[in-house]
Each structure stands twice: as structure tokens, then as C-alpha cells.
Scaffold this motif. Structure first.
Motif, mmCIF file in Angstrom:
data_model
loop_
_atom_site.group_PDB
_atom_site.id
_atom_site.type_symbol
_atom_site.label_atom_id
_atom_site.label_comp_id
_atom_site.label_asym_id
_atom_site.label_seq_id
_atom_site.Cartn_x
_atom_site.Cartn_y
_atom_site.Cartn_z
ATOM 1 N N SER A 46 0.849 -1.190 0.000
ATOM 2 C CA SER A 46 0.000 0.000 0.000
ATOM 3 C C SER A 46 0.882 1.237 0.000
ATOM 4 O O SER A 46 1.939 1.260 0.605
ATOM 5 C CB SER A 46 -0.908 0.002 1.238
ATOM 6 O OG SER A 46 -1.729 1.132 1.223
ATOM 7 N N VAL B 201 -3.475 6.826 -9.465
ATOM 8 C CA VAL B 201 -4.138 5.682 -8.858
ATOM 9 C C VAL B 201 -3.057 4.999 -8.032
ATOM 10 O O VAL B 201 -2.001 4.640 -8.561
ATOM 11 C CB VAL B 201 -4.709 4.718 -9.928
ATOM 12 C CG1 VAL B 201 -5.231 3.453 -9.293
ATOM 13 C CG2 VAL B 201 -5.795 5.416 -10.740
ATOM 14 N N ASP C 45 -5.119 -3.839 -3.707
ATOM 15 C CA ASP C 45 -6.371 -3.664 -4.443
ATOM 16 C C ASP C 45 -6.764 -2.196 -4.355
ATOM 17 O O ASP C 45 -6.530 -1.537 -3.334
ATOM 18 C CB ASP C 45 -7.491 -4.533 -3.864
ATOM 19 C CG ASP C 45 -8.761 -4.494 -4.728
ATOM 20 O OD1 ASP C 45 -8.634 -4.281 -5.956
ATOM 21 O OD2 ASP C 45 -9.857 -4.666 -4.181
ATOM 22 N N VAL C 46 -7.337 -1.680 -5.428
ATOM 23 C CA VAL C 46 -7.845 -0.313 -5.471
ATOM 24 C C VAL C 46 -9.257 -0.385 -6.030
ATOM 25 O O VAL C 46 -9.505 -1.088 -7.006
ATOM 26 C CB VAL C 46 -6.970 0.602 -6.367
ATOM 27 C CG1 VAL C 46 -7.552 2.002 -6.446
ATOM 28 C CG2 VAL C 46 -5.532 0.644 -5.858
ATOM 29 N N GLY D 64 -11.608 -1.972 -0.949
ATOM 30 C CA GLY D 64 -10.275 -1.397 -0.817
ATOM 31 C C GLY D 64 -9.171 -2.432 -0.709
ATOM 32 O O GLY D 64 -9.294 -3.511 -1.251
ATOM 33 N N GLU E 152 -7.436 0.497 -0.823
ATOM 34 C CA GLU E 152 -7.239 1.847 -1.359
ATOM 35 C C GLU E 152 -8.406 2.201 -2.271
ATOM 36 O O GLU E 152 -9.045 1.326 -2.857
ATOM 37 C CB GLU E 152 -5.921 1.939 -2.145
ATOM 38 C CG GLU E 152 -4.678 1.674 -1.324
ATOM 39 C CD GLU E 152 -4.355 2.786 -0.340
ATOM 40 O OE1 GLU E 152 -4.728 3.952 -0.592
ATOM 41 O OE2 GLU E 152 -3.731 2.477 0.688
ATOM 42 N N TYR E 153 -8.660 3.517 -2.401
ATOM 43 C CA TYR E 153 -9.767 4.005 -3.229
ATOM 44 C C TYR E 153 -9.263 5.147 -4.097
ATOM 45 O O TYR E 153 -8.295 5.825 -3.767
ATOM 46 C CB TYR E 153 -10.928 4.486 -2.347
ATOM 47 C CG TYR E 153 -11.509 3.375 -1.511
ATOM 48 C CD1 TYR E 153 -12.513 2.564 -2.012
ATOM 49 C CD2 TYR E 153 -11.018 3.125 -0.228
ATOM 50 C CE1 TYR E 153 -13.031 1.518 -1.254
ATOM 51 C CE2 TYR E 153 -11.530 2.083 0.536
ATOM 52 C CZ TYR E 153 -12.531 1.285 0.017
ATOM 53 O OH TYR E 153 -13.042 0.255 0.758
ATOM 54 N N VAL E 154 -9.950 5.356 -5.237
ATOM 55 C CA VAL E 154 -9.608 6.457 -6.126
ATOM 56 C C VAL E 154 -10.888 7.151 -6.570
ATOM 57 O O VAL E 154 -11.913 6.512 -6.799
ATOM 58 C CB VAL E 154 -8.785 5.961 -7.352
ATOM 59 C CG1 VAL E 154 -9.592 5.031 -8.238
ATOM 60 C CG2 VAL E 154 -8.244 7.124 -8.153
ATOM 61 N N TYR F 286 -6.781 -3.299 -11.672
ATOM 62 C CA TYR F 286 -7.683 -3.223 -10.522
ATOM 63 C C TYR F 286 -9.146 -3.377 -10.908
ATOM 64 O O TYR F 286 -10.021 -3.342 -10.056
ATOM 65 C CB TYR F 286 -7.481 -1.910 -9.767
ATOM 66 C CG TYR F 286 -6.079 -1.726 -9.235
ATOM 67 C CD1 TYR F 286 -5.512 -2.659 -8.377
ATOM 68 C CD2 TYR F 286 -5.311 -0.630 -9.600
ATOM 69 C CE1 TYR F 286 -4.217 -2.510 -7.896
ATOM 70 C CE2 TYR F 286 -4.019 -0.465 -9.120
ATOM 71 C CZ TYR F 286 -3.480 -1.402 -8.271
ATOM 72 O OH TYR F 286 -2.207 -1.256 -7.792
#
Length: 128
Positions: free
Chosen positions: A72, A84, A89-90, A99, A101-103, A115
Motif C-alpha cells: 500500500s 491511482v 487492491d484499489v 479497498g 485503497e480508493y480512487v 484493478y
């Protein structure tokens, strides 16, 4: 005709990753013989012509040499426009993903959509 197996270093793949980038394919050869038979018994066999009708294609396996990224917070993924994050995982912010992570979208997919942000495969991820 058997194909050769070739291994190449690839700086775009992480260390420990192996990927067949070109599938090997056997070649085909045709042989023509002159056979001499006396009283129903083969007494001589001579190769007259040998023709390669399909050349073999070498199988190429790429081996990663790129250092592994952190799980991460490892910077920006070059497969997408903007930033990104590189993570295990995003997901799209506000979506159903978990998640870590998020975008915020939209983001253009300029490489591989690793992703799965571009659900409809139109080249733009996290559209809504």
C-alpha cells in the motif's frame, strides 16, 4: 521440429514473476526418400529431399527484475492517468469495493486495468 525455450529479463515485471510472452510452436519438416525394393524386400532407402514447411517458433518466457512495490502507498500506478495508488487492491470511491485503497474517478486506463476499475471496458474507470 521442436521449438526452443528462451528466457528474457523484463524490468516491467516484479521479481519472482514469470510470464510466457510468446507461445512456442513446433515446426514441420517433410522428407522425401527413394526406396529400392528387390523381391518385395527393401534393400535401400536414400533421402532425396528435406523441406521445412513451417519453421518452429521459440517460446519466450519473461522473468521479472523490477523490485516489488509495497502493498500500500507505493506511489502511482502507470496503468492509469492521474494518480491511482499502487496497492494490493484499489476500488472506485463510493462504490461497492472493499479497498484497501480508493480512487476518485474518472480515470483513463492507459495500460492494463489491473484493478478492474473500467467495468464496461470503454477505457475510462470509475465513471460513476
Amino acid at each position: 521440429m521442436a521449438f526452443k525455450r528462451v528466457t528474457r529479463k523484463d524490468a516491467t515485471l516484479e521479481v519472482g514473476t514469470r510470464e510466457v510472452t510468446t507461445r512456442g510452436r513446433a515446426g514441420v519438416q517433410r522428407f522425401t526418400y527413394e526406396v529400392t525394393v528387390t523381391d518385395g524386400v527393401q534393400v535401400r532407402k536414400r533421402l532425396v529431399k528435406q523441406v521445412v514447411t513451417r519453421k518452429p517458433v521459440s517460446e519466450v518466457t519473461s522473468v521479472g527484475t523490477k523490485p516489488a512495490e509495497e502493498e500500500s502507498g507505493g506511489g502511482c500506478d502507470p496503468n492509469y492517468s492521474g494518480c491511482v495508488p499502487i496497492a494490493s487492491d484499489v476500488d472506485c470511491a463510493g462504490g461497492s469495493g472493499n479497498g484497501p485503497e480508493y480512487v476518485e474517478g474518472p480515470v483513463d486506463v492507459i495500460g492494463s486495468d489491473i484493478y478492474g476499475l473500467d467495468a464496461n471496458n470503454d477505457g475510462v474507470g470509475c465513471e460513476d
